[in-house]
Write a protein that holds these residues in place. Structure first.
Motif, PDB file in Angstrom:
ATOM      1  N   GLN A  10      36.571  48.491  47.222  1.00 14.94           N
ATOM      2  CA  GLN A  10      35.543  47.513  46.811  1.00 14.94           C
ATOM      3  C   GLN A  10      34.456  47.906  47.774  1.00 14.94           C
ATOM      4  OE1 GLN A  10      36.186  43.401  46.176  1.00 14.94           O
ATOM      5  NE2 GLN A  10      38.679  43.905  45.721  1.00 14.94           N
TER       6      GLN A  10
ATOM      7  N   SER B  86      40.819  43.885  38.845  1.00 14.15           N
ATOM      8  CA  SER B  86      39.771  43.214  38.779  1.00 14.15           C
ATOM      9  C   SER B  86      39.080  43.316  40.159  1.00 14.15           C
ATOM     10  CB  SER B  86      39.867  41.655  38.433  1.00 14.15           C
ATOM     11  OG  SER B  86      38.536  40.994  38.469  1.00 14.15           O
ATOM     12  N   SER B  87      37.794  43.523  40.274  1.00 12.39           N
ATOM     13  CA  SER B  87      37.009  43.814  41.591  1.00 12.39           C
ATOM     14  C   SER B  87      37.194  44.993  42.249  1.00 12.39           C
ATOM     15  CB  SER B  87      37.344  42.717  42.539  1.00 12.39           C
ATOM     16  OG  SER B  87      36.845  41.508  41.710  1.00 12.39           O
ATOM     17  N   TRP B  88      38.173  45.752  41.735  1.00  9.10           N
ATOM     18  CA  TRP B  88      38.508  47.124  42.675  1.00  9.10           C
ATOM     19  C   TRP B  88      37.931  48.347  41.644  1.00  9.10           C
ATOM     20  CZ3 TRP B  88      40.629  47.417  47.266  1.00  9.10           C
ATOM     21  CH2 TRP B  88      40.966  46.266  47.842  1.00  9.10           C
TER      22      TRP B  88
ATOM     23  N   SER C 287      52.057  40.526  42.561  1.00  8.34           N
ATOM     24  CA  SER C 287      51.517  41.792  42.195  1.00  8.34           C
ATOM     25  C   SER C 287      51.268  42.635  43.371  1.00  8.34           C
ATOM     26  CB  SER C 287      50.244  41.598  41.073  1.00  8.34           C
ATOM     27  OG  SER C 287      50.516  40.889  39.998  1.00  8.34           O
TER      28      SER C 287
ATOM     29  N   SER D 298      37.387  39.003  46.755  1.00  4.72           N
ATOM     30  CA  SER D 298      38.133  38.775  45.453  1.00  4.72           C
ATOM     31  C   SER D 298      39.242  39.724  45.514  1.00  4.72           C
ATOM     32  CB  SER D 298      36.961  38.855  44.423  1.00  4.72           C
ATOM     33  OG  SER D 298      37.631  38.793  43.190  1.00  4.72           O
ATOM     34  N   ASN D 299      40.280  39.105  44.925  1.00  2.00           N
ATOM     35  CA  ASN D 299      41.614  39.786  44.752  1.00  2.00           C
ATOM     36  C   ASN D 299      42.051  40.824  45.685  1.00  2.00           C
ATOM     37  OD1 ASN D 299      43.313  40.529  42.582  1.00  2.00           O
ATOM     38  ND2 ASN D 299      42.319  42.053  41.675  1.00  2.00           N
ATOM     39  N   SER D 300      42.262  40.333  46.754  1.00  5.20           N
ATOM     40  CA  SER D 300      42.606  41.091  47.934  1.00  5.20           C
ATOM     41  C   SER D 300      43.971  41.696  47.873  1.00  5.20           C
ATOM     42  CB  SER D 300      42.611  40.616  49.015  1.00  5.20           C
ATOM     43  OG  SER D 300      43.092  39.199  49.199  1.00  5.20           O
ATOM     44  N   SER D 301      44.926  40.885  47.066  1.00  3.91           N
ATOM     45  CA  SER D 301      46.526  41.119  46.868  1.00  3.91           C
ATOM     46  C   SER D 301      46.674  41.460  45.608  1.00  3.91           C
ATOM     47  CB  SER D 301      47.334  39.870  47.391  1.00  3.91           C
ATOM     48  OG  SER D 301      46.941  39.690  48.468  1.00  3.91           O
ATOM     49  N   PHE D 302      45.535  41.837  44.533  1.00  2.00           N
ATOM     50  CA  PHE D 302      45.761  42.398  43.150  1.00  2.00           C
ATOM     51  C   PHE D 302      46.730  41.342  42.299  1.00  2.00           C
ATOM     52  CE2 PHE D 302      45.818  45.795  46.347  1.00  2.00           C
ATOM     53  CZ  PHE D 302      44.625  46.635  45.721  1.00  2.00           C
ATOM     54  N   GLU D 303      46.238  39.915  42.603  1.00  2.00           N
ATOM     55  CA  GLU D 303      47.068  38.889  41.725  1.00  2.00           C
ATOM     56  C   GLU D 303      46.024  38.620  40.446  1.00  2.00           C
ATOM     57  OE1 GLU D 303      49.863  37.287  42.634  1.00  2.00           O
ATOM     58  OE2 GLU D 303      49.649  38.910  43.682  1.00  2.00           O
ATOM     59  N   ASP D 304      45.027  39.252  40.306  1.00  2.00           N
ATOM     60  CA  ASP D 304      44.136  39.448  39.104  1.00  2.00           C
ATOM     61  C   ASP D 304      44.028  40.790  38.703  1.00  2.00           C
ATOM     62  OD1 ASP D 304      43.572  36.745  39.214  1.00  2.00           O
ATOM     63  OD2 ASP D 304      42.023  36.992  40.465  1.00  2.00           O
TER      64      ASP D 304
END
Length: 201
Positions: A64, A22-24, A46, A13-19
């Motif tokens: 993560q 979240s999840s980090w 992002s 989840s959210n490996s490129s910080f587009e969200d």
């Protein structure tokens, strides 16, 4: 450029910080010297930005945590973690400050079994340019959990500069890339990271 020999990407989840964030998670948990920004991303819209800490902490870890089972991993497998790091010329890192990627394995008691770190982005790196970094690690006997993270190291209190991180990818290595001399080194860095089971999208 990417790790591309005998590798199978593991989606998380959210490996490129587009969200956003979240999840980090962050270690230490009280640090606020980070932000998700949309000014200079390598991939998508992002990326993560980390600056020197004002809390006297040397290490800022954005990470993560996963169980091996949740990622379909087994003892003895090699995994790769890669991504892109940049420090802008107008706020370039100085002194001993640096950034890197890491993989950490822990057992059921949370004991640290091994930590691998990539090469670092430092004051000798090219400013305002995305630098590809990778780290490879072999899953040791007794491992239950794996942490993947972006690290910012703060040297002397007078050292400055921020680092951007983006497109952080995780892989299973079915070949022999663990012996690649450019893949980082084993580290004796000890972290106190609590592990939470991950929910994969």
């Amino acid at each position: 450029v990417s790790l591309d020999v005998n590798l199978e990407e593991i989606e998380y989840s959210n490996s490129s910080f587009e969200d956003g964030f979240s999840s980090w998670e962050i270690y230490p948990s009280n640090l606020t010297n980070w932000d998700v920004v949309d000014d200079y991303s390598y991939d998508g819209g992002s990326c993560l930005n980390v600056s020197p800490s004002n809390e006297g902490e040397e290490h800022t870890i954005i990470y993560q945590s996963f169980t091996l089972d949740s990622l379909g991993l087994e003892i003895g497998q090699n995994i790769g973690f890669d991504g892109y790091l940049m420090s802008l010329g107008e706020d370039f890192i100085t002194g001993d400050n640096n950034g890197s990627l890491l993989i950490e394995f822990t057992n059921s008691d949370g004991d640290h079994l091994s930590i691998y770190e990539s090469k670092v982005l430092n004051a000798n790196s090219q400013p305002s340019s995305w630098n590809y970094m990778k780290v490879l690690g072999s899953i040791p006997e007794g491992s239950i959990n794996v942490d993947i993270g972006a690290e910012y190291f703060q040297g002397d209190s007078h050292d400055s500069g921020s680092i951007y991180y983006d497109k952080l990818n995780l892989y299973i290595d079915s070949g022999n890339l663990i012996n690649d001399v450019d893949a980082g080194t084993f580290s004796n860095l000890t972290l106190d990271i609590s592990v939470n089971d991950a929910i994969l999208l």
